[in-house]
Design an enzyme around this catalytic site. Structure first.
Site, PDB file in Angstrom:
ATOM      1  N   ALA A 228       0.817  -0.979   0.210  1.00  0.00           N
ATOM      2  CA  ALA A 228      -0.086  -0.198   0.109  1.00  0.00           C
ATOM      3  C   ALA A 228       0.940   1.451   0.525  1.00  0.00           C
ATOM      4  O   ALA A 228      -0.044   2.371  -0.411  1.00  0.00           O
ATOM      5  CB  ALA A 228      -0.911   0.142   1.073  1.00  0.00           C
TER       6      ALA A 228
ATOM      7  N   ASP B 198       1.494  -8.089  18.762  1.00  0.00           N
ATOM      8  CA  ASP B 198       0.647  -7.595  20.816  1.00  0.00           C
ATOM      9  C   ASP B 198      -0.507  -7.053  20.525  1.00  0.00           C
ATOM     10  O   ASP B 198      -0.749  -7.179  22.025  1.00  0.00           O
ATOM     11  CB  ASP B 198       1.918  -6.819  21.163  1.00  0.00           C
ATOM     12  CG  ASP B 198       3.450  -8.175  21.505  1.00  0.00           C
ATOM     13  OD1 ASP B 198       4.745  -7.462  21.121  1.00  0.00           O
ATOM     14  OD2 ASP B 198       3.176  -9.558  20.788  1.00  0.00           O
TER      15      ASP B 198
HETATM   16  O1  F6P Z   1       6.570  -8.060  19.497  1.00  0.00           O
HETATM   17  C1  F6P Z   1       6.071  -8.819  19.345  1.00  0.00           C
HETATM   18  C2  F6P Z   1       6.811 -11.071  20.028  1.00  0.00           C
HETATM   19  O2  F6P Z   1       6.024 -11.837  19.093  1.00  0.00           O
HETATM   20  C3  F6P Z   1       6.123 -11.239  21.442  1.00  0.00           C
HETATM   21  O3  F6P Z   1       4.820 -11.210  21.596  1.00  0.00           O
HETATM   22  C4  F6P Z   1       7.496 -11.666  21.780  1.00  0.00           C
HETATM   23  O4  F6P Z   1       7.516 -11.676  23.347  1.00  0.00           O
HETATM   24  C5  F6P Z   1       8.916 -11.658  21.096  1.00  0.00           C
HETATM   25  O5  F6P Z   1       8.473 -10.526  19.712  1.00  0.00           O
HETATM   26  C6  F6P Z   1       9.648 -12.101  20.701  1.00  0.00           C
HETATM   27  O6  F6P Z   1      10.685 -11.628  19.704  1.00  0.00           O
HETATM   28  P1  F6P Z   1      11.605 -12.382  19.083  1.00  0.00           P
HETATM   29  O7  F6P Z   1      11.029 -12.924  17.887  1.00  0.00           O
HETATM   30  O8  F6P Z   1      12.608 -11.517  19.102  1.00  0.00           O
HETATM   31  O9  F6P Z   1      12.197 -13.839  19.993  1.00  0.00           O
END
Ligand code: F6P
Length: 327
Positions: free
Chosen positions: A26, A132
């Site tokens: 987009a 999140d």
């Molecule tokens: O912020 C997105 C997220 O998936 C969180 O929900 C999770 O705690 C974090 O990233 C995991 O981070 P990584 O992918 O660096 O392990």
């Protein structure tokens, strides 16, 4: 239309989210519509500092709306948190005559973008991309709906084996410090309980709920555990409650990074298309250091600092609903 927004750059940063590619598509298509040149930066802030950028034409973002992940890659950059790294990035953008930036990411991405923009005066517009759903100023973030669908599908599968074995399952979902994903997963999957960072609870209270369930002949139960909950690690919670409530055999399942992948849902593709396109028009119309979000289905701009620092409250009506429907 602002005369001095002739060339912009777009990048993805932080944890990837389903729908990022739809948002990038987009951004590129809307830039072309307004005859603004757009460059894609590969590898988030690391790529910006290293000058990994290339001009993007509308055709180059064909056939990606349905793909998870981000074709521009992403990275968490410690170097960019230092002024020296940000100065290096500013030099790269200046060399490429970039007039404005579009940042696709979450809290961490916008924190870096706000500091960078204030130091170097380059307008930035943020597009909230994180599973999140923890950013203030938007009802939903891009990726949340797809992650929710993934989590619900996983819990539905766990329900089958939990019922077959009359087991108590503790199912951990992502969300960092937010309980949004856990709460919506609990309601949508018909779970007995949701352990959320925002809601204090005790082992005594949880044991009471489970004992009542057992008395009601609820032969198996599903408990959704937000990874950021205050009680502790999911495996420890399962052990503690097993010792307190003898009625159930317990197991733990961690859905993990499955929630970050997959083809974006229709809702996320629509949200990504709206916010990505509006981010370009926000820059063109002279807005800077704002996040484009959705509020009651209307586009809303929130200053980056507020989007980052204001706490997005959990919906207490939904917490109450989860309790009522678990009876
Ligand atoms: O912020 C997105 C997220 O998936 C969180 O929900 C999770 O705690 C974090 O990233 C995991 O981070 P990584 O992918 O660096 O392990």
């Amino acid at each position: 239309m602002s005369k001095n927004m002739k060339r912009i750059a777009v990048y993805t940063s932080g944890g990837d989210a389903p729908g990022m590619n739809a948002a990038l598509r987009a951004v590129v298509r809307t830039s072309a519509y307004h005859e603004v040149e757009v460059f894609g930066i590969t590898g988030g802030y690391e790529g910006m500092m290293n000058g990994n950028m290339q001009k993007l034409e509308p055709r180059e973002v064909g056939n990606i709306i349905q793909r998870g992940g981000t074709f521009l890659k992403t990275a968490r950059s410690m170097r960019f948190m230092k002024e020296e790294g940000r100065n290096q990035a500013a030099d790269v953008l200046k060399k490429h005559n970039i007039d404005g930036l579009i940042a696709l990411g979450g809290n961490g991405t916008f924190t870096g973008a706000e500091i960078f923009s204030k130091e170097h005066g380059i307008p930035v517009v943020g597009v909230p991309c994180t599973i999140d759903n923890d950013l203030y100023g938007t009802d939903y973030t891009i990726g949340f709906d797809t992650a929710l669908n993934t989590a619900v599908e996983a819990v539905d599968k766990i329900r089958d084996t939990a019922e077959s074995h009359d087991r108590l399952f503790f199912i951990e979902v992502m969300g960092r410090d937010s309980g949004y994903l856990a709460l919506h997963t609990a309601i949508a999957s018909g779970a007995t309980l949701a352990l959320l960072p925002e809601i204090d609870t005790t082992y005594e209270a949880l044991a009471e709920v489970l004992k009542t369930s057992a008395e009601r002949k609820k032969l198996f139960s599903l408990i959704i555990v937000a990874e950021g909950n205050k009680l502790g690690k999911t495996s420890e919670i399962a052990e503690e409650l097993k010792s307190r409530v003898g009625a159930y055999d317990t197991r733990v399942a961690v859905i993990g990074h499955l929630q970050r992948g997959g083809s974006p849902s229709g809702a996320d593709r629509l949200l990504a298309s709206r916010l990505g396109s509006n981010a370009v028009e926000a820059l063109i119309n002279g807005h800077k250091n704002v996040m484009v979000g959705i509020d009651n289905n209307m586009i809303k701009y929130t200053p980056l600092g507020i989007a980052i620092r204001n706490q997005k409250e959990i919906n207490m009506d939904e917490v109450r609903l989860a309790e009522i429907l678990a009876l």
